[in-house]
Scaffold this motif. Sequence first.
Motif, PDB file in Angstrom:
ATOM      1  N   ASN A 100      31.719-119.315 -30.521  1.00  0.00           N
ATOM      2  CA  ASN A 100      33.159-119.590 -30.545  1.00  0.00           C
ATOM      3  C   ASN A 100      33.850-118.580 -29.644  1.00  0.00           C
ATOM      4  O   ASN A 100      33.729-117.369 -29.855  1.00  0.00           O
ATOM      5  N   VAL A 101      34.583-119.083 -28.637  1.00  0.00           N
ATOM      6  CA  VAL A 101      35.171-118.222 -27.606  1.00  0.00           C
ATOM      7  C   VAL A 101      36.624-118.629 -27.371  1.00  0.00           C
ATOM      8  O   VAL A 101      36.954-119.816 -27.401  1.00  0.00           O
ATOM      9  N   ASN A 131      37.619-132.114 -30.720  1.00  0.00           N
ATOM     10  CA  ASN A 131      36.709-131.459 -31.656  1.00  0.00           C
ATOM     11  C   ASN A 131      36.078-130.187 -31.111  1.00  0.00           C
ATOM     12  O   ASN A 131      35.878-129.225 -31.823  1.00  0.00           O
ATOM     13  N   GLN A 132      35.741-130.191 -29.839  1.00  0.00           N
ATOM     14  CA  GLN A 132      35.038-129.048 -29.261  1.00  0.00           C
ATOM     15  C   GLN A 132      35.984-128.026 -28.624  1.00  0.00           C
ATOM     16  O   GLN A 132      35.640-126.863 -28.492  1.00  0.00           O
ATOM     17  N   LEU A 142      42.537-121.382 -24.295  1.00  0.00           N
ATOM     18  CA  LEU A 142      41.578-122.442 -24.592  1.00  0.00           C
ATOM     19  C   LEU A 142      40.586-121.884 -25.605  1.00  0.00           C
ATOM     20  O   LEU A 142      39.928-120.877 -25.348  1.00  0.00           O
ATOM     21  N   ARG A 143      40.508-122.521 -26.763  1.00  0.00           N
ATOM     22  CA  ARG A 143      39.510-122.143 -27.764  1.00  0.00           C
ATOM     23  C   ARG A 143      38.360-123.127 -27.683  1.00  0.00           C
ATOM     24  O   ARG A 143      38.566-124.333 -27.683  1.00  0.00           O
ATOM     25  N   VAL A 144      37.175-122.591 -27.581  1.00  0.00           N
ATOM     26  CA  VAL A 144      35.968-123.405 -27.496  1.00  0.00           C
ATOM     27  C   VAL A 144      35.196-123.165 -28.787  1.00  0.00           C
ATOM     28  O   VAL A 144      34.861-122.029 -29.124  1.00  0.00           O
ATOM     29  N   SER A 150      23.714-127.144 -24.754  1.00  0.00           N
ATOM     30  CA  SER A 150      23.664-128.581 -24.466  1.00  0.00           C
ATOM     31  C   SER A 150      25.009-129.105 -23.968  1.00  0.00           C
ATOM     32  O   SER A 150      25.098-130.218 -23.474  1.00  0.00           O
ATOM     33  N   PHE A 151      26.087-128.306 -24.099  1.00  0.00           N
ATOM     34  CA  PHE A 151      27.417-128.711 -23.646  1.00  0.00           C
ATOM     35  C   PHE A 151      27.693-128.144 -22.256  1.00  0.00           C
ATOM     36  O   PHE A 151      27.026-127.223 -21.794  1.00  0.00           O
ATOM     37  N   ASN A 152      28.722-128.676 -21.629  1.00  0.00           N
ATOM     38  CA  ASN A 152      29.166-128.158 -20.349  1.00  0.00           C
ATOM     39  C   ASN A 152      29.583-126.698 -20.524  1.00  0.00           C
ATOM     40  O   ASN A 152      30.325-126.366 -21.439  1.00  0.00           O
TER      41      ASN A 152
END
Length: 193
Positions: A100-101, A131-132, A142-144, A150-152
């Motif tokens: 989580n970033v 969701n992501q 931007l919260r990731v 497996s994600f970009n």
Amino acid sequence: MKWEIHALRGGLGYWLGEFRHGKLQHPDPTGRFGQRLDVVNGTTLRIKDLELDDGGIYNTRIWFTKTQFQEQRFILTVYEPVPTPQIQHQVESKTPGGCNVTLRCYTPGREELKVSWETWDPHRALGKSVNQYQVSNNGRELRVFSWNSSFNSKFTCLVSNPVDQKRASFDLLSICQSHEGEQYILSFIIQRR
């Protein structure tokens, strides 16, 4: 033909001068506009070497006779070049299942800028909330959530105004596979369109 300006940021009007008998006459050739004013084709006011404070409402009054005239109003907005953005990041949490970033897009400058985020592969804009990802209301954060390999992994901050834009990009691989919980200011890749 008489010209005057009213600053967009408030303040008093300023008489630029008048065009009479083929010549522009203004009250203070050494003042704010100095020698930057010129009249082209007898009807067009030209301001050379625009400055930020030249923005404003320009009024002109064109006299046809002593009692007949027409007024026109023009709004001029002067924009600064967009400053180069920087991305700061903070790892909120890391687990074997994800990272989580929070990414923050920072730009110095005094004007309002539009800030948006994009991903690579495929290149697409990110919405306000999915969701992501979650983009803050002002677009600067931007919260990731639960990112994994497996994600970009590449994110781009796009900063723009109506006449210019600049980008900074960041790859989550550089932090999600490194020391947990540390805060970084990243080196960024600048791309211009």
